[in-house]
Write an enzyme that holds these catalytic residues in place. Structure first.
Site, mmCIF file in Angstrom:
data_model
loop_
_atom_site.group_PDB
_atom_site.id
_atom_site.type_symbol
_atom_site.label_atom_id
_atom_site.label_comp_id
_atom_site.label_asym_id
_atom_site.label_seq_id
_atom_site.Cartn_x
_atom_site.Cartn_y
_atom_site.Cartn_z
ATOM 1 N N GLU A 81 -3.966 1.361 4.347
ATOM 2 C CA GLU A 81 -4.451 2.010 3.127
ATOM 3 C C GLU A 81 -4.637 0.896 2.114
ATOM 4 O O GLU A 81 -3.659 0.380 1.568
ATOM 5 C CB GLU A 81 -3.405 3.012 2.612
ATOM 6 C CG GLU A 81 -3.173 4.201 3.519
ATOM 7 C CD GLU A 81 -4.329 5.174 3.508
ATOM 8 O OE1 GLU A 81 -5.132 5.154 2.552
ATOM 9 O OE2 GLU A 81 -4.447 5.944 4.468
ATOM 10 N N TRP A 93 3.852 -1.076 -5.111
ATOM 11 C CA TRP A 93 4.672 -0.742 -6.286
ATOM 12 C C TRP A 93 4.042 0.337 -7.166
ATOM 13 O O TRP A 93 4.683 0.859 -8.057
ATOM 14 C CB TRP A 93 4.897 -1.997 -7.155
ATOM 15 C CG TRP A 93 3.635 -2.735 -7.478
ATOM 16 C CD1 TRP A 93 3.158 -3.839 -6.827
ATOM 17 C CD2 TRP A 93 2.657 -2.405 -8.466
ATOM 18 N NE1 TRP A 93 1.939 -4.208 -7.350
ATOM 19 C CE2 TRP A 93 1.604 -3.350 -8.365
ATOM 20 C CE3 TRP A 93 2.545 -1.403 -9.440
ATOM 21 C CZ2 TRP A 93 0.470 -3.325 -9.176
ATOM 22 C CZ3 TRP A 93 1.418 -1.375 -10.253
ATOM 23 C CH2 TRP A 93 0.399 -2.328 -10.118
ATOM 24 N N ASN A 94 2.752 0.664 -6.968
ATOM 25 C CA ASN A 94 2.095 1.484 -7.992
ATOM 26 C C ASN A 94 2.506 2.961 -7.947
ATOM 27 O O ASN A 94 2.573 3.613 -8.988
ATOM 28 C CB ASN A 94 0.569 1.307 -7.967
ATOM 29 C CG ASN A 94 -0.059 1.723 -6.671
ATOM 30 O OD1 ASN A 94 0.598 1.767 -5.636
ATOM 31 N ND2 ASN A 94 -1.336 2.040 -6.707
ATOM 32 N N CYS A 106 -4.918 3.290 -6.582
ATOM 33 C CA CYS A 106 -5.930 2.826 -5.619
ATOM 34 C C CYS A 106 -7.187 3.687 -5.697
ATOM 35 O O CYS A 106 -8.279 3.221 -5.424
ATOM 36 C CB CYS A 106 -5.364 2.852 -4.218
ATOM 37 S SG CYS A 106 -4.683 4.452 -3.783
ATOM 38 N N GLU A 140 -3.727 9.001 6.120
ATOM 39 C CA GLU A 140 -2.398 9.559 5.921
ATOM 40 C C GLU A 140 -2.559 11.017 5.516
ATOM 41 O O GLU A 140 -3.676 11.473 5.239
ATOM 42 C CB GLU A 140 -1.657 8.775 4.827
ATOM 43 C CG GLU A 140 -1.422 7.336 5.241
ATOM 44 C CD GLU A 140 -0.460 6.576 4.353
ATOM 45 O OE1 GLU A 140 -0.626 6.638 3.125
ATOM 46 O OE2 GLU A 140 0.438 5.922 4.899
ATOM 47 N N LYS A 184 9.826 -1.426 4.335
ATOM 48 C CA LYS A 184 9.933 -2.544 3.378
ATOM 49 C C LYS A 184 9.146 -2.152 2.125
ATOM 50 O O LYS A 184 7.919 -2.128 2.138
ATOM 51 C CB LYS A 184 9.355 -3.833 3.985
ATOM 52 C CG LYS A 184 9.513 -5.022 3.051
ATOM 53 C CD LYS A 184 8.167 -5.680 2.880
ATOM 54 C CE LYS A 184 7.910 -6.420 1.641
ATOM 55 N NZ LYS A 184 8.253 -5.934 0.340
ATOM 56 N N GLY A 222 -1.468 -1.294 0.455
ATOM 57 C CA GLY A 222 -1.487 -2.405 -0.484
ATOM 58 C C GLY A 222 -2.891 -2.955 -0.605
ATOM 59 O O GLY A 222 -3.877 -2.248 -0.361
ATOM 60 N N SER A 223 -2.974 -4.210 -0.950
ATOM 61 C CA SER A 223 -4.283 -4.812 -1.238
ATOM 62 C C SER A 223 -5.072 -5.105 0.041
ATOM 63 O O SER A 223 -4.490 -5.323 1.110
ATOM 64 C CB SER A 223 -4.077 -6.106 -2.008
ATOM 65 O OG SER A 223 -3.301 -7.001 -1.225
HETATM 66 P P1 NAP Z 1 0.067 -6.015 -2.246
HETATM 67 O O1 NAP Z 1 0.267 -7.244 -3.015
HETATM 68 O O2 NAP Z 1 -0.846 -6.047 -1.088
HETATM 69 O O3 NAP Z 1 1.532 -5.556 -1.804
HETATM 70 C C1 NAP Z 1 1.751 -4.387 -1.068
HETATM 71 C C2 NAP Z 1 2.938 -4.576 -0.160
HETATM 72 O O4 NAP Z 1 2.636 -5.621 0.759
HETATM 73 C C3 NAP Z 1 4.218 -5.006 -0.877
HETATM 74 O O5 NAP Z 1 5.325 -4.417 -0.236
HETATM 75 C C4 NAP Z 1 4.218 -6.504 -0.678
HETATM 76 O O6 NAP Z 1 5.502 -7.071 -0.701
HETATM 77 C C5 NAP Z 1 3.651 -6.602 0.712
HETATM 78 N N1 NAP Z 1 3.110 -7.909 1.073
HETATM 79 C C6 NAP Z 1 2.778 -8.940 0.260
HETATM 80 N N2 NAP Z 1 2.362 -9.990 1.002
HETATM 81 C C7 NAP Z 1 2.417 -9.612 2.299
HETATM 82 C C8 NAP Z 1 2.119 -10.252 3.529
HETATM 83 N N3 NAP Z 1 1.665 -11.482 3.588
HETATM 84 N N4 NAP Z 1 2.276 -9.530 4.664
HETATM 85 C C9 NAP Z 1 2.717 -8.273 4.628
HETATM 86 N N5 NAP Z 1 3.049 -7.614 3.497
HETATM 87 C C10 NAP Z 1 2.887 -8.278 2.342
HETATM 88 O O7 NAP Z 1 -0.438 -4.813 -3.142
HETATM 89 P P2 NAP Z 1 0.182 -4.297 -4.500
HETATM 90 O O8 NAP Z 1 -0.185 -5.248 -5.555
HETATM 91 O O9 NAP Z 1 1.622 -3.948 -4.316
HETATM 92 O O10 NAP Z 1 -0.572 -2.908 -4.668
HETATM 93 C C11 NAP Z 1 -1.804 -2.811 -5.257
HETATM 94 C C12 NAP Z 1 -2.884 -2.754 -4.212
HETATM 95 O O11 NAP Z 1 -2.608 -1.720 -3.298
HETATM 96 C C13 NAP Z 1 -4.231 -2.409 -4.795
HETATM 97 O O12 NAP Z 1 -5.221 -3.147 -4.131
HETATM 98 C C14 NAP Z 1 -4.368 -0.930 -4.494
HETATM 99 O O13 NAP Z 1 -5.691 -0.456 -4.478
HETATM 100 C C15 NAP Z 1 -3.730 -0.866 -3.168
HETATM 101 N N6 NAP Z 1 -3.294 0.498 -2.887
HETATM 102 C C16 NAP Z 1 -3.922 1.204 -1.925
HETATM 103 C C17 NAP Z 1 -3.556 2.522 -1.692
HETATM 104 C C18 NAP Z 1 -4.227 3.360 -0.647
HETATM 105 O O14 NAP Z 1 -3.682 4.395 -0.314
HETATM 106 N N7 NAP Z 1 -5.364 2.977 -0.113
HETATM 107 C C19 NAP Z 1 -2.535 3.097 -2.448
HETATM 108 C C20 NAP Z 1 -1.915 2.322 -3.430
HETATM 109 C C21 NAP Z 1 -2.288 1.022 -3.627
HETATM 110 P P3 NAP Z 1 6.070 -7.815 -2.012
HETATM 111 O O15 NAP Z 1 6.079 -6.794 -3.079
HETATM 112 O O16 NAP Z 1 7.410 -8.238 -1.576
HETATM 113 O O17 NAP Z 1 5.134 -8.952 -2.307
#
Ligand code: NAP
Length: 475
Positions: free
Chosen positions: A246, A147-148, A280, A455, A171, A224-225
């Site tokens: 990522e 979402w960020n 991130c 990426e 998704k 994501g995380s």
């Molecule tokens: P997140 O909770 O991991 O969610 C990311 C995505 O994964 C969302 O679409 C989420 O869906 C989905 N998700 C949740 N549970 C899942 C599961 N069990 N299996 C598969 N997908 C699942 O992360 P966030 O809070 O949205 O984003 C913040 C994190 O992303 C931070 O740690 C940040 O550092 C990291 N990030 C990394 C990068 C990079 O390029 N390295 C860039 C941006 C952010 P729902 O929303 O439906 O729960």
């Protein structure tokens, strides 16, 4: 109130079951998003598989032309996109506009890259043989985005996969699906063949299970995380499903005595406070060399105190809301923990506005012990932890003392030092006097627990290509 649709096999589909989309600045529901169950995802993968049989043979130039049309459509609707991002994510409008600009540039970059999935020929070791290496699209790709940066991080995946000749099922994060729907409208307007790009939404665990277990899905690309990344790795093991990941970061900023003070402060402000600290590649730990420390900290605090906090739609706002009130609670916990362990609060440190608000005062702490929560885990908020170091060796050791390795920043005017740090820092991206190292034409990604693969750049499309070797005996 509008209910936004999914985009399935060339059709916009509104479902009975929906989830609310909230404006983090007000906590109010601003729209509903259609969601689907696992069987719909399975059908989307089947349709993506059918579309792949044709899309893979569309020549790179033509695939690129489609991406250019999508870029033109996004550009035409950029104000609408900016409002949608600010409404569902909270970031200041100018930053939403910046995200859209980068999205358009990604689409254009991969439109050009689509022509360049080069193979190679290899000189034979045995007479009469010829070796040819070709690149072929991996197949149906599933993309999961956060979402960020709700638009650009999704498009970074989608554009690269389409350029490679893959079809994609996206998704988006449940908190920010609306800009993905607008993107689907742009894809539709560009006339992309049905099934080449689809949008699903709903339970992340359920959708991910289908992506992992369905043999038609050949690759998952996730941002994501690290916590969820590890779940995907575990799930992928049973199916040997390729993953691009990522993940989270914990980026250090190293400011040396020889740095230009004004530029170091400016760069730190961007690296820390852009996107309200929810990036991130955000600076999580700031280390400043003793000789510059006093002036740097004083100037930084002065700048942070001047930041304007408010809804992203208000003119001149620098710091929007966090994604929700719970994110503020987590940041406050990190701040309290740092103080309890001996850190000194220099500014901020409190929720901004009423009790349940998602706003946090931009914060600076110094003398933060390494064992504090925020020095180990991502705070993902406008909270700066500033510590002092003495030697370059100490700075490198402290910078690398984390399980993450996404970005690192260095401020110095010593070219030799810059090269030494480029080698020594354990990070996928290193900004030398540069707080925004991200660009369409260079690889983006992390080492250690910050991810697998890259990426953007040439690597961004390569992530969706298989390498095949054909060996010929000629007579
Ligand atoms: P997140 O909770 O991991 O969610 C990311 C995505 O994964 C969302 O679409 C989420 O869906 C989905 N998700 C949740 N549970 C899942 C599961 N069990 N299996 C598969 N997908 C699942 O992360 P966030 O809070 O949205 O984003 C913040 C994190 O992303 C931070 O740690 C940040 O550092 C990291 N990030 C990394 C990068 C990079 O390029 N390295 C860039 C941006 C952010 P729902 O929303 O439906 O729960």
């Amino acid at each position: 109130m509008k209910t936004h649709p999914l985009y399935l096999n060339g059709q916009f589909v509104t479902t009975d079951k929906t989830i609310p989309v909230l404006n983090p600045a007000t906590g109010e529901t601003v729209a509903q998003m259609s969601v689907c169950n696992r069987s719909v995802v399975a059908q989307a993968l089947a349709d993506a598989h059918t579309a792949f049989q044709t899309w893979r043979h569309v020549v790179g130039k033509t695939r690129g032309d489609f991406l250019l049309k999508i870029a033109a459509e996004v550009e035409r609707r950029k104000d609408e996109f900016a409002r949608a991002i600010t409404e569902e994510n909270g970031k200041p409008l100018a930053q939403s506009a910046g995200e859209i600009g980068m999205t358009i540039d990604h689409l254009r970059w991969f439109a050009e890259e689509a022509r360049r999935s080069y193979g190679r020929t290899i000189p034979p070791q045995a007479d009469g043989k010829r070796h040819v290496v070709i690149k072929t699209p991996i197949g149906v790709v599933a993309a999961i985005s956060p979402w960020n940066f709700p638009l650009v991080l999704a498009v970074r995946k989608v554009a690269a996969a389409l350029a490679a000749g893959c079809t994609v099922v996206l998704k988006p994060a449940s908190a920010t699906p609306v800009c993905a729907v607008l993107f689907a409208e742009c894809v539709h307007a560009a006339g992309l063949p049905k099934g080449a790009f689809q949008l699903v939404a709903g339970s992340a665990a359920e959708i991910a299970a289908e992506f992992l277990e369905n043999p038609r899905c050949r690759k998952i690309t996730f941002t994501g995380s690290t916590e969820v990344g590890k779940k995907l790795i575990a799930g992928a093991a049973a199916h040997v499903k390729p993953l691009s990941l990522e993940l989270g970061g914990h980026s250090p900023v190293l400011i040396f005595d020889d740095a230009d003070l004004a530029k170091a402060v400016e760069g730190t402000m961007i690296a820390k406070y852009r996107n309200t600290g929810q990036s991130c590649i955000a600076a999580n730990r700031i280390y400043v060399q003793r000789g510059l420390a006093e002036k740097f900290i004083a100037t930084l605090v002065e700048r942070v105190k001047a930041l304007k906090v408010g809804a992203g739609t208000e003119a001149g706002v620098d710091i929007g809301p966090l994604i929700n009130a719970a994110a503020v609670d987590l940041a406050l916990k990190h701040i309290a923990d740092a103080q309890a362990k001996g850190a000194k609060l220099l500014c901020g440190g409190k929720r901004h506005g009423n009790a349940g608000s998602a706003f946090l005062e931009p914060t600076v702490l110094t003398g933060v012990p390494g064992a504090s929560l925020g020095m180990c885990d991502e705070t993902f908020a406008p909270v700066a932890y500033v510590n002092i170091f003495d030697t370059e060796a100490e700075a490198i050791e402290r910078a690398n003392d984390t399980s993450y390795g996404l970005a690192a920043y260095v401020f110095t005017r010593d070219l030799n030092r810059a090269f030494r740090l480029m080698d020594a820092l354990e990070a996928g991206m290193i900004g030398i006097n540069d707080a925004i190292p991200t660009t369409s034409n260079a690889p983006f990604g992390g080492v250690k627990q910050s991810g697998w693969g890259r990426e953007l750049g040439t690597e961004g499309m390569d992530a969706f290509l298989e390498t095949k070797h054909a060996s010929f005996v000629i007579s």
